[in-house]
Design a protein around this motif. Sequence first.
Motif, PDB file in Angstrom:
ATOM      1  N   ARG A 161       0.840 -13.432  -7.869  1.00 16.74           N
ATOM      2  CA  ARG A 161      -0.403 -13.189  -8.595  1.00 16.74           C
ATOM      3  C   ARG A 161      -1.164 -12.009  -8.000  1.00 16.74           C
ATOM      4  O   ARG A 161      -1.033 -11.705  -6.808  1.00 16.74           O
ATOM      5  N   TYR A 163      -4.828 -11.060  -6.946  1.00 10.34           N
ATOM      6  CA  TYR A 163      -6.083 -11.719  -6.578  1.00 10.34           C
ATOM      7  C   TYR A 163      -7.167 -10.664  -6.394  1.00 10.34           C
ATOM      8  O   TYR A 163      -6.898  -9.566  -5.899  1.00 10.34           O
ATOM      9  N   ARG A 181     -14.401  -6.131 -13.945  1.00  8.80           N
ATOM     10  CA  ARG A 181     -13.051  -6.535 -14.318  1.00  8.80           C
ATOM     11  C   ARG A 181     -12.043  -5.730 -13.495  1.00  8.80           C
ATOM     12  O   ARG A 181     -12.372  -4.657 -12.971  1.00  8.80           O
ATOM     13  N   SER A 184      -5.278  -2.523 -14.795  1.00  4.16           N
ATOM     14  CA  SER A 184      -4.015  -1.971 -14.279  1.00  4.16           C
ATOM     15  C   SER A 184      -3.494  -0.904 -15.228  1.00  4.16           C
ATOM     16  O   SER A 184      -3.868  -0.849 -16.401  1.00  4.16           O
ATOM     17  N   THR A 195      -6.806  -4.893 -18.933  1.00  6.28           N
ATOM     18  CA  THR A 195      -7.596  -5.817 -18.122  1.00  6.28           C
ATOM     19  C   THR A 195      -6.724  -6.971 -17.660  1.00  6.28           C
ATOM     20  O   THR A 195      -6.109  -7.661 -18.472  1.00  6.28           O
ATOM     21  N   ARG A 196      -6.663  -7.175 -16.343  1.00  3.84           N
ATOM     22  CA  ARG A 196      -5.831  -8.234 -15.763  1.00  3.84           C
ATOM     23  C   ARG A 196      -6.645  -9.418 -15.274  1.00  3.84           C
ATOM     24  O   ARG A 196      -6.144 -10.542 -15.226  1.00  3.84           O
ATOM     25  N   ALA A 197      -7.890  -9.194 -14.885  1.00  2.00           N
ATOM     26  CA  ALA A 197      -8.764 -10.273 -14.423  1.00  2.00           C
ATOM     27  C   ALA A 197     -10.198  -9.870 -14.720  1.00  2.00           C
ATOM     28  O   ALA A 197     -10.551  -8.695 -14.610  1.00  2.00           O
ATOM     29  N   ARG A 211      -7.793 -14.542 -10.303  1.00  2.00           N
ATOM     30  CA  ARG A 211      -6.371 -14.271 -10.088  1.00  2.00           C
ATOM     31  C   ARG A 211      -5.645 -14.321 -11.415  1.00  2.00           C
ATOM     32  O   ARG A 211      -6.109 -14.956 -12.366  1.00  2.00           O
ATOM     33  N   THR A 212      -4.507 -13.662 -11.468  1.00  2.79           N
ATOM     34  CA  THR A 212      -3.703 -13.652 -12.686  1.00  2.79           C
ATOM     35  C   THR A 212      -2.880 -14.931 -12.775  1.00  2.79           C
ATOM     36  O   THR A 212      -2.922 -15.788 -11.887  1.00  2.79           O
ATOM     37  N   ASP A 213      -2.107 -15.066 -13.857  1.00  5.31           N
ATOM     38  CA  ASP A 213      -1.472 -16.333 -14.187  1.00  5.31           C
ATOM     39  C   ASP A 213      -0.069 -16.520 -13.619  1.00  5.31           C
ATOM     40  O   ASP A 213       0.610 -17.502 -13.929  1.00  5.31           O
ATOM     41  N   ILE A 217       3.796  -8.349 -13.700  1.00  4.00           N
ATOM     42  CA  ILE A 217       3.041  -7.183 -14.151  1.00  4.00           C
ATOM     43  C   ILE A 217       3.816  -5.955 -13.703  1.00  4.00           C
ATOM     44  O   ILE A 217       4.049  -5.756 -12.506  1.00  4.00           O
ATOM     45  N   TYR A 222      -4.084  -0.170  -9.816  1.00  2.55           N
ATOM     46  CA  TYR A 222      -5.145  -1.127 -10.128  1.00  2.55           C
ATOM     47  C   TYR A 222      -6.490  -0.538  -9.712  1.00  2.55           C
ATOM     48  O   TYR A 222      -6.581   0.247  -8.766  1.00  2.55           O
TER      49      TYR A 222
END
Length: 244
Positions: A161, A163, A181, A184, A195-197, A211-213, A217, A222
């Motif tokens: 992930r 973070y 936000r 990436s 947008t990743r988070a 954090r991402t899921d 990626i 970033y």
Amino acid sequence: MPKFVLLDTRLFAPGADLSGASNKVELSSEIEDKDVTNYRSQGWKEVIGGLGSAEIAGEGQWEAGDPSKVDDASWSELGGTGPYTVCPTDSVVGALAYLVYGLRTDYKVGDAVGEVAPWSGTVKSSWPLVRGQIAHPPGIARAATGAGTALNLGTVPAGKRLYAALHVLSAAGTTPSITARIESDDSVGFGTPVTRAAFAAATAPGGQIARTDGLAITDTHYRVAWDITGTTPSFMFAVSLGIR
């Protein structure tokens, strides 16, 4: 990074920069070892990794009087969870940073007569400890919508992930609001940012973590971006991010 003497270690609690009131910060992490020794272990003890944990222990000089001071921040955080970022040297963009979402478990103050009033406290992890970088430094005031410097962290493999921790250290103006936000892209120019988070809108000092899921990626760069609204708004904030 070569060997160095600890001179400018930075410690960010959820919405406070405790660096100027700290003279000792210790960061530790461990993986619990579980015994799986059996008759086929060739006469050697055999272990596998169990639960992981991390801890931040800090101490320094006691101060109080506003939310940025260690006493005010520690009382508001005690028993609660939030993001914490530790930088061994400095908090410039690209500086090495360790971030974690943790529980503030204890707070101690006081000493003998004649001594400088001290404090000490501990944070224990609720999320994995992440080794990453500073994406936005704490010493730059932002008054308008914008984006930070691109960092080349590499791809995020499946099962890992991205973070990110946001520390809003101050907010000024009339009805100020900042919504940050993490974006990436596959190149430093960010021609097609994704947008990743995303963090919730913030109007006062405080901290958030995201954090991402766990999906892969393929982008390699970033950055943090933000939208600021209000009348003569101004924010000081720090952002750390990393992959684990």
